[in-house]
Design a protein around this motif. Structure first.
Motif, mmCIF file in Angstrom:
data_model
loop_
_atom_site.group_PDB
_atom_site.id
_atom_site.type_symbol
_atom_site.label_atom_id
_atom_site.label_comp_id
_atom_site.label_asym_id
_atom_site.label_seq_id
_atom_site.Cartn_x
_atom_site.Cartn_y
_atom_site.Cartn_z
ATOM 1 N N ALA A 88 0.827 -1.207 0.000
ATOM 2 C CA ALA A 88 0.000 0.000 0.000
ATOM 3 C C ALA A 88 0.865 1.263 0.000
ATOM 4 C CB ALA A 88 -0.947 -0.004 1.196
ATOM 5 N N LEU A 89 2.006 1.226 0.665
ATOM 6 C CA LEU A 89 2.934 2.366 0.667
ATOM 7 C C LEU A 89 3.409 2.661 -0.751
ATOM 8 C CD1 LEU A 89 4.977 4.404 1.933
ATOM 9 C CD2 LEU A 89 6.529 2.451 2.194
ATOM 10 N N TRP A 90 3.930 1.648 -1.416
ATOM 11 C CA TRP A 90 4.492 1.852 -2.757
ATOM 12 C C TRP A 90 3.399 2.182 -3.766
ATOM 13 C CZ3 TRP A 90 9.193 2.978 -2.021
ATOM 14 C CH2 TRP A 90 9.950 2.333 -1.047
ATOM 15 N N ARG A 91 2.217 1.602 -3.611
ATOM 16 C CA ARG A 91 1.103 1.926 -4.506
ATOM 17 C C ARG A 91 0.717 3.393 -4.331
ATOM 18 N NH1 ARG A 91 -2.472 -1.845 -3.186
ATOM 19 N NH2 ARG A 91 -3.462 -0.526 -1.624
ATOM 20 N N GLY A 92 0.672 3.871 -3.085
ATOM 21 C CA GLY A 92 0.365 5.278 -2.845
ATOM 22 C C GLY A 92 1.386 6.208 -3.472
ATOM 23 N N LEU A 93 2.656 5.852 -3.356
ATOM 24 C CA LEU A 93 3.708 6.669 -3.980
ATOM 25 C C LEU A 93 3.600 6.632 -5.503
ATOM 26 C CD1 LEU A 93 6.583 5.652 -1.574
ATOM 27 C CD2 LEU A 93 5.605 7.952 -1.801
ATOM 28 N N ALA A 94 3.265 5.473 -6.062
ATOM 29 C CA ALA A 94 3.060 5.377 -7.517
ATOM 30 C C ALA A 94 1.901 6.273 -7.945
ATOM 31 C CB ALA A 94 2.807 3.928 -7.927
ATOM 32 N N GLN A 95 0.839 6.316 -7.135
ATOM 33 C CA GLN A 95 -0.300 7.175 -7.460
ATOM 34 C C GLN A 95 0.094 8.645 -7.435
ATOM 35 O OE1 GLN A 95 -2.960 5.584 -4.500
ATOM 36 N NE2 GLN A 95 -4.020 4.306 -6.014
#
Length: 174
Positions: A88-95
């Motif tokens: 979820a951390l990396w997905r948020g940063l990708a977003q």
């Protein structure tokens, strides 16, 4: 890409040697496809496994160069390859990176929406994990940066400079 050569198939689609669909068109710094034969920005290889520190450093370099689309691909690799508790951390940063991409392309609605979605994902990750500064990333400041940029994009209704709005992923914040 995957490090293997892409080939055009008889069906007109780009495919890797194993027959999987791969878009081999060159892209500009904001990830927009360009005509075949045009010199584009070198693509990020897909599926690289980097340490979290390498991920953050590579993404920061790309953001500073005005290439948020390419930074998003680096975050996406971490999201897909990292431990479940960090996805979820990396997905948020990708977003956030995709939101900046859309904002730089002049896509007001998409940019603002993705920036806010990424900000919310980081806030939720902090509340779930209790970690406000994983890998020295100031998530509260990054979330504030994203919400501020979303407001600027909506207010001005125009493209922003990707490099000028690049967030600081480490240290003091965005």
């Amino acid at each position: 890409m995957s490090g293997t050569a892409e080939v055009r198939q008889d069906d007109g689609r780009d495919r890797d040697p194993d027959g999987r669909a791969r878009n081999a068109r060159p892209r500009d710094g904001l990830g927009r496809p360009m005509p075949y034969g045009t010199d584009g920005v070198e693509r990020q290889p897909e599926g690289l496994v980097r340490s979290p520190e390498e991920t953050v450093a590579e993404a920061q370099t790309l953001l500073d160069e005005g290439k948020p689309f390419h930074a998003h691909e680096v975050f996406e690799d971490a999201w897909k390859a990292g431990p479940d508790e960090e996805r979820a951390l990396w997905r948020g940063l990708a977003q956030l990176a995709v939101g900046l991409t859309h904002a730089a392309r002049g896509n007001v609605t998409g940019g603002a929406r993705l920036l806010r979605r990424g900000a919310g994902a980081l806030e939720e990750w902090v509340s779930d994990s209790g970690r406000a500064r994983p890998y020295d990333m100031p998530l509260a400041e990054l979330s504030s940066w994203a919400r501020e940029l979303a407001g600027v994009v909506e207010r001005d209704g125009a493209a922003v400079g990707a490099a000028a709005w690049a967030p600081r992923l480490r240290g003091g914040g965005a």
